[in-house]
Write a protein that holds these residues in place. Structure first.
Motif, PDB file in Angstrom:
ATOM      1  N   SER A  84      40.784  88.313 -53.021  1.00 10.68           N
ATOM      2  CA  SER A  84      41.106  87.684 -51.742  1.00 10.68           C
ATOM      3  C   SER A  84      40.161  86.541 -51.402  1.00 10.68           C
ATOM      4  N   GLY A  85      39.004  86.480 -52.065  1.00 10.33           N
ATOM      5  CA  GLY A  85      38.036  85.424 -51.802  1.00 10.33           C
ATOM      6  C   GLY A  85      37.179  85.658 -50.571  1.00 10.33           C
ATOM      7  N   ALA A  86      37.239  86.844 -49.985  1.00  4.39           N
ATOM      8  CA  ALA A  86      36.458  87.120 -48.773  1.00  4.39           C
ATOM      9  C   ALA A  86      34.966  87.168 -49.049  1.00  4.39           C
ATOM     10  N   LEU A  87      34.588  87.569 -50.275  1.00  4.88           N
ATOM     11  CA  LEU A  87      33.162  87.685 -50.611  1.00  4.88           C
ATOM     12  C   LEU A  87      32.688  86.514 -51.468  1.00  4.88           C
ATOM     13  N   PHE A  88      33.483  86.161 -52.486  1.00  2.00           N
ATOM     14  CA  PHE A  88      33.194  85.010 -53.349  1.00  2.00           C
ATOM     15  C   PHE A  88      34.501  84.591 -54.004  1.00  2.00           C
ATOM     16  N   THR A  89      34.512  83.416 -54.615  1.00  2.00           N
ATOM     17  CA  THR A  89      35.723  82.890 -55.241  1.00  2.00           C
ATOM     18  C   THR A  89      35.537  82.820 -56.750  1.00  2.00           C
ATOM     19  N   GLU A  90      36.279  83.650 -57.476  1.00  5.71           N
ATOM     20  CA  GLU A  90      36.233  83.659 -58.937  1.00  5.71           C
ATOM     21  C   GLU A  90      37.621  83.986 -59.473  1.00  5.71           C
ATOM     22  N   SER A  91      37.850  83.687 -60.749  1.00  4.62           N
ATOM     23  CA  SER A  91      39.133  83.975 -61.390  1.00  4.62           C
ATOM     24  C   SER A  91      39.280  85.482 -61.622  1.00  4.62           C
ATOM     25  N   SER A  92      40.509  85.917 -61.885  1.00  3.45           N
ATOM     26  CA  SER A  92      40.766  87.336 -62.170  1.00  3.45           C
ATOM     27  C   SER A  92      39.971  87.808 -63.373  1.00  3.45           C
ATOM     28  N   SER A  93      39.889  86.956 -64.396  1.00  2.17           N
ATOM     29  CA  SER A  93      39.161  87.332 -65.608  1.00  2.17           C
ATOM     30  C   SER A  93      37.678  87.528 -65.312  1.00  2.17           C
ATOM     31  N   ASN A  94      37.073  86.601 -64.550  1.00  3.66           N
ATOM     32  CA  ASN A  94      35.653  86.723 -64.225  1.00  3.66           C
ATOM     33  C   ASN A  94      35.381  87.950 -63.356  1.00  3.66           C
ATOM     34  N   ILE A  95      36.276  88.195 -62.387  1.00  8.06           N
ATOM     35  CA  ILE A  95      36.095  89.365 -61.526  1.00  8.06           C
ATOM     36  C   ILE A  95      36.164  90.649 -62.346  1.00  8.06           C
ATOM     37  N   SER A  96      37.092  90.698 -63.290  1.00  7.21           N
ATOM     38  CA  SER A  96      37.250  91.915 -64.081  1.00  7.21           C
ATOM     39  C   SER A  96      36.042  92.191 -64.977  1.00  7.21           C
ATOM     40  N   TRP A  97      35.205  91.151 -65.221  1.00  3.79           N
ATOM     41  CA  TRP A  97      33.980  91.387 -65.988  1.00  3.79           C
ATOM     42  C   TRP A  97      33.076  92.390 -65.281  1.00  3.79           C
ATOM     43  N   ILE A  98      33.107  92.394 -63.944  1.00  5.30           N
ATOM     44  CA  ILE A  98      32.264  93.344 -63.201  1.00  5.30           C
ATOM     45  C   ILE A  98      32.655  94.776 -63.565  1.00  5.30           C
ATOM     46  N   GLY A  99      33.939  95.075 -63.478  1.00  4.16           N
ATOM     47  CA  GLY A  99      34.406  96.416 -63.825  1.00  4.16           C
ATOM     48  C   GLY A  99      34.255  96.722 -65.298  1.00  4.16           C
ATOM     49  N   SER A 100      34.512  95.735 -66.155  1.00  7.15           N
ATOM     50  CA  SER A 100      34.426  95.957 -67.598  1.00  7.15           C
ATOM     51  C   SER A 100      33.003  96.259 -68.039  1.00  7.15           C
ATOM     52  N   ILE A 101      32.048  95.493 -67.529  1.00  7.58           N
ATOM     53  CA  ILE A 101      30.647  95.737 -67.891  1.00  7.58           C
ATOM     54  C   ILE A 101      30.185  97.084 -67.346  1.00  7.58           C
ATOM     55  N   GLN A 102      30.627  97.418 -66.145  1.00  3.93           N
ATOM     56  CA  GLN A 102      30.282  98.715 -65.566  1.00  3.93           C
ATOM     57  C   GLN A 102      30.803  99.848 -66.462  1.00  3.93           C
ATOM     58  N   CYS A 103      32.065  99.766 -66.880  1.00  5.29           N
ATOM     59  CA  CYS A 103      32.641 100.774 -67.775  1.00  5.29           C
ATOM     60  C   CYS A 103      31.913 100.808 -69.118  1.00  5.29           C
ATOM     61  N   PHE A 104      31.644  99.626 -69.666  1.00  4.27           N
ATOM     62  CA  PHE A 104      31.015  99.537 -70.983  1.00  4.27           C
ATOM     63  C   PHE A 104      29.614 100.138 -70.965  1.00  4.27           C
ATOM     64  N   LEU A 105      28.836  99.823 -69.926  1.00  9.78           N
ATOM     65  CA  LEU A 105      27.476 100.355 -69.853  1.00  9.78           C
ATOM     66  C   LEU A 105      27.484 101.863 -69.634  1.00  9.78           C
ATOM     67  N   LEU A 106      28.488 102.367 -68.919  1.00 18.33           N
ATOM     68  CA  LEU A 106      28.616 103.815 -68.784  1.00 18.33           C
ATOM     69  C   LEU A 106      28.709 104.467 -70.162  1.00 18.33           C
ATOM     70  N   GLN A 107      29.430 103.809 -71.083  1.00 17.45           N
ATOM     71  CA  GLN A 107      29.582 104.345 -72.436  1.00 17.45           C
ATOM     72  C   GLN A 107      28.375 103.999 -73.321  1.00 17.45           C
ATOM     73  N   LEU A 108      27.926 102.740 -73.261  1.00 22.13           N
ATOM     74  CA  LEU A 108      26.863 102.283 -74.157  1.00 22.13           C
ATOM     75  C   LEU A 108      25.553 103.011 -73.905  1.00 22.13           C
ATOM     76  N   THR A 109      25.241 103.301 -72.655  1.00 22.50           N
ATOM     77  CA  THR A 109      23.985 103.962 -72.314  1.00 22.50           C
ATOM     78  C   THR A 109      23.891 105.327 -72.980  1.00 22.50           C
ATOM     79  N   GLY A 110      25.021 105.857 -73.414  1.00 25.91           N
ATOM     80  CA  GLY A 110      25.012 107.137 -74.118  1.00 25.91           C
ATOM     81  C   GLY A 110      24.179 107.118 -75.380  1.00 25.91           C
ATOM     82  N   ILE A 111      23.997 105.934 -76.004  1.00 25.39           N
ATOM     83  CA  ILE A 111      23.158 105.836 -77.198  1.00 25.39           C
ATOM     84  C   ILE A 111      21.736 106.288 -76.885  1.00 25.39           C
TER      85      ILE A 111
END
Length: 446
Positions: A84-111
């Motif tokens: 919606s752009g209420a907090l910051f303005t970024e593309s869908s792909s860039n925004i999804s990096w937040i969730g993707s990195i969060q998911c990835f680190l949840l798994q990667l930290t298992g090492i």
């Protein structure tokens, strides 16, 4: 004649003395002769497979899932709000990096978390991970820029979640034998409940009190519920000596490494659902913004049954016999998104895909445990497996955002085809793993 009784008495005394001496020698011999040593059984004792302590581990695991995957399952609400752009303005792909990195680190930290768990530091992991999740969301409430949200929500919360998730899915199989699937399924349903409660909390509070205090409320809920696992969770199996951080033999274990690849690919497809189940109906006009937000809650509510029922069935027919058809059916339901044209269709899709998506998180820990012969290495093996599979979560969101595009009309057809094909491909790889594990016969438990 008198001498005869005297002789008899003397003879009896000599016999009694000899007998007493013999008994004493026997007693001394028993004392001196060492008793054979009792051979202790090798390895840890068998799991209790029930009881108060074992089920308390499930309750603690439920709360861990509630605040790790449960918050990740809420990301569709964050994605829609950020769009919606209420907090910051970024593309869908860039925004999804937040969730993707969060998911990835949840798994990667298992090492790292897996070997630390194997060394017996469960309590340290619980305390550190809980602090990082709560602290990350507190910092997110202060953010106004994209990079700030990336640091707080993606990195801080992602690492904290990883310190909690891998020890939890490593701990539960050590307390159960024939009920592993059911125990992990009940615990993982916490992520579904979190995915129901947290979206509603955010949506209902963002308007009246604003985004910062809505996010702080989420942090306070997490803080309160983390108390349960910190108190009740208890490690049952500890290795006799420290082990290497990485079990290199896992990379030559064909069923294990093939299964990790399958989970990587299925996570790519599942992340499409997690990130866009809310934004899709709003953008297409199938629902208003209010019902669009509630799609996340419907999706996660249905996944509660998808985490418990198939896991209970897997205890009877085998984990791979359960996982394969569930994954293939999920791919079909993702393709069915292409046929949605109204609110009713979207509600049905949210419920159906939510049910089958629940399997994707609930069964892999059980599968990794089944593919690990040495249970003392279970933390390391599960941590490594999810670190590999986590690449799918890192790839899934941004690649889906790139396919979707930034100009109207968005490429929703390409997005759902991408997700459906990925999950179907993973399903066929799972068939190969099942054959490696139990052979080609259909009626064999595997």
């Amino acid at each position: 004649m008198a001498s005869d009784p005297i002789k008899k008495i003397e003879a009896n005394e000599r016999k009694e003395t000899a007998s007493s001496s013999s008994n004493n020698d026997s007693k001394i011999s028993n004392l001196v002769t060492p008793k054979p040593e009792v051979v202790k059984p090798a390895g840890p004792p068998p799991p209790s497979n029930g009881g108060l302590t074992a089920w308390l581990q499930v309750a603690g695991g439920f709360m861990i899932f509630f605040n790790t995957w449960g918050l990740i399952n809420t990301f569709a609400v964050f994605q829609t709000y950020y769009e919606s752009g209420a907090l910051f303005t970024e593309s869908s792909s860039n925004i999804s990096w937040i969730g993707s990195i969060q998911c990835f680190l949840l798994q990667l930290t298992g090492i790292v978390a897996g070997p630390i768990y194997d060394r017996g530091y469960l309590r340290l992991l619980l305390l550190t991970g809980s602090f990082m999740v709560v602290f990350g969301y507190m910092m997110l409430s202060l953010c106004h820029e994209y990079w700030q949200a990336l640091l707080a929500q993606a990195i801080c919360v992602g690492i904290g979640s990883g310190l909690l998730f891998t020890p939890t899915v490593s701990l539960l199989p050590t307390w159960f034998s024939s009920h592993i699937g059911l125990a992990v399924g009940i615990a993982s349903s916490g992520s579904s409940l979190g995915g129901v409660i947290y979206p509603i909390v955010l949506y209902r509070l963002i308007g009246p009190i604003g985004f910062p205090w809505a996010v702080r409320t989420v942090a306070f809920i997490a803080l309160g519920t983390f108390i349960i696992p910190v108190i009740v969770m208890k490690q049952r199996i500890k290795p006799p000596k420290p082990r290497a951080l990485i079990d290199w033999s896992a990379f030559t274990d064909a069923p294990y490494i093939t299964f990790a690849l399958a989970v990587l690919i299925v996570f790519i497809g599942n992340s499409v659902l997690i990130f866009y189940i809310s934004y899709y109906p709003i953008n297409k006009g199938f629902t208003n913004s209010s019902l669009g937000f509630y799609m996340v809650a419907m999706f996660n509510a249905a996944s509660i049954f998808g985490r418990i029922a198939p896991n209970a069935v897997s205890d009877q027919i085998g984990v791979f016999n359960t996982f394969v058809p569930m994954a293939l059916i999920l791919s079909i339901t993702v393709f069915c998104m292409l046929g949605v044209t109204n609110t009713a269709g979207m509600v049905v899709e949210a419920v159906v895909t939510g049910f089958f998506s629940g399997v994707i998180v609930a069964l892999p820990p059980v599968c990794f445990a089944m593919l690990t012969k040495n249970k003392a290495l279970i933390g390391t093996r599960i941590g490594q497996g999810f670190a590999i599979a986590g690449l799918g979560l890192l790839i899934g969101g941004p690649s889906a955002g790139a396919i979707l595009g930034t100009t109207e009309p968005l490429n929703w057809t390409g997005l759902w085809v991408y997700g459906g094909v990925a999950i179907a491909a993973a399903g066929f790889i799972l068939i190969a793993v099942r054959i490696m594990k139990a052979g080609p016969k259909l009626m064999v438990k595997g």
